[in-house]
Design a protein around this motif. Structure first.
Motif, PDB file in Angstrom:
ATOM      1  N   VAL A  27      39.038  44.177  73.853  1.00  0.00           N
ATOM      2  CA  VAL A  27      38.529  45.004  74.942  1.00  0.00           C
ATOM      3  C   VAL A  27      39.273  44.687  76.229  1.00  0.00           C
ATOM      4  CG1 VAL A  27      36.449  45.487  76.307  1.00  0.00           C
ATOM      5  CG2 VAL A  27      36.258  45.092  73.856  1.00  0.00           C
ATOM      6  N   ALA A  38      34.257  48.273  80.728  1.00  0.00           N
ATOM      7  CA  ALA A  38      34.888  47.825  79.482  1.00  0.00           C
ATOM      8  C   ALA A  38      35.341  49.033  78.675  1.00  0.00           C
ATOM      9  CB  ALA A  38      33.905  46.993  78.669  1.00  0.00           C
ATOM     10  N   ASN A  40      38.372  50.191  75.337  1.00  0.00           N
ATOM     11  CA  ASN A  40      39.239  49.691  74.272  1.00  0.00           C
ATOM     12  C   ASN A  40      40.541  49.178  74.875  1.00  0.00           C
ATOM     13  OD1 ASN A  40      39.683  49.364  71.383  1.00  0.00           O
ATOM     14  ND2 ASN A  40      41.323  50.833  71.694  1.00  0.00           N
ATOM     15  N   LYS A  41      41.088  48.143  74.334  1.00  0.00           N
ATOM     16  CA  LYS A  41      42.263  47.490  74.920  1.00  0.00           C
ATOM     17  C   LYS A  41      43.536  48.311  74.875  1.00  0.00           C
ATOM     18  CE  LYS A  41      44.398  45.632  70.945  1.00  0.00           C
ATOM     19  NZ  LYS A  41      45.711  46.050  70.686  1.00  0.00           N
ATOM     20  N   THR A  86      34.591  53.368  75.266  1.00  0.00           N
ATOM     21  CA  THR A  86      33.990  52.602  76.353  1.00  0.00           C
ATOM     22  C   THR A  86      32.853  51.770  75.774  1.00  0.00           C
ATOM     23  OG1 THR A  86      32.448  54.380  76.889  1.00  0.00           O
ATOM     24  CG2 THR A  86      34.538  54.336  78.118  1.00  0.00           C
ATOM     25  N   TYR A  87      32.513  50.702  76.469  1.00  0.00           N
ATOM     26  CA  TYR A  87      31.449  49.812  76.022  1.00  0.00           C
ATOM     27  C   TYR A  87      30.488  49.563  77.171  1.00  0.00           C
ATOM     28  CZ  TYR A  87      34.871  49.054  72.377  1.00  0.00           C
ATOM     29  OH  TYR A  87      35.779  49.258  71.371  1.00  0.00           O
ATOM     30  N   ILE A 100      28.420  45.812  71.413  1.00  0.00           N
ATOM     31  CA  ILE A 100      29.305  46.120  70.280  1.00  0.00           C
ATOM     32  C   ILE A 100      28.446  46.555  69.100  1.00  0.00           C
ATOM     33  CG2 ILE A 100      30.952  45.173  68.629  1.00  0.00           C
ATOM     34  CD1 ILE A 100      32.142  45.458  71.367  1.00  0.00           C
TER      35      ILE A 100
END
Length: 100
Positions: A27, A38, A40-41, A86-87, A100
């Motif tokens: 992330v 946050a 996704n990377k 997104t988180y 998650i």
């Protein structure tokens, strides 16, 4: 779904991003005026590390091919149909937790 501690808020400089592991998910966390977001990377275009991109307001620019994503919504400015995951973020003291 559960929240996982991934970082200390004090370790995410304002106006910058950092990459973290959240279990098996990588992330990118961003500090925008004290609010942590946050996503996704990796850029969905070619996988560039978004945490290493240029952050302006709520928009991060991928360092590889300049695709731009809103860190709050995950939406792309290049292709409205494209988006990164997104988180949900929760802050407890100095701990940053993501769902998650």
């Amino acid at each position: 779904m559960s929240f996982i501690r991934v970082a200390h808020k004090s370790g995410i400089p304002e106006g910058q991003g950092v990459a973290v592991d959240a279990g098996s998910v990588r992330v990118a966390l961003f500090n925008v005026s004290g609010t942590i977001y946050a996503i996704n990377k990796g850029c969905i275009h070619r996988g560039g590390l978004l945490a290493e991109g240029y952050l302006e307001d709520k928009t991060v620019t991928c360092p590889w091919h300049a695709w731009r994503f809103n860190v709050a919504t995950g939406g792309s400015e290049i292709d409205p149909a494209a988006r990164v995951a997104t988180y949900q973020v929760k802050i407890q003291g100095d701990d940053v937790l993501i769902e998650i």
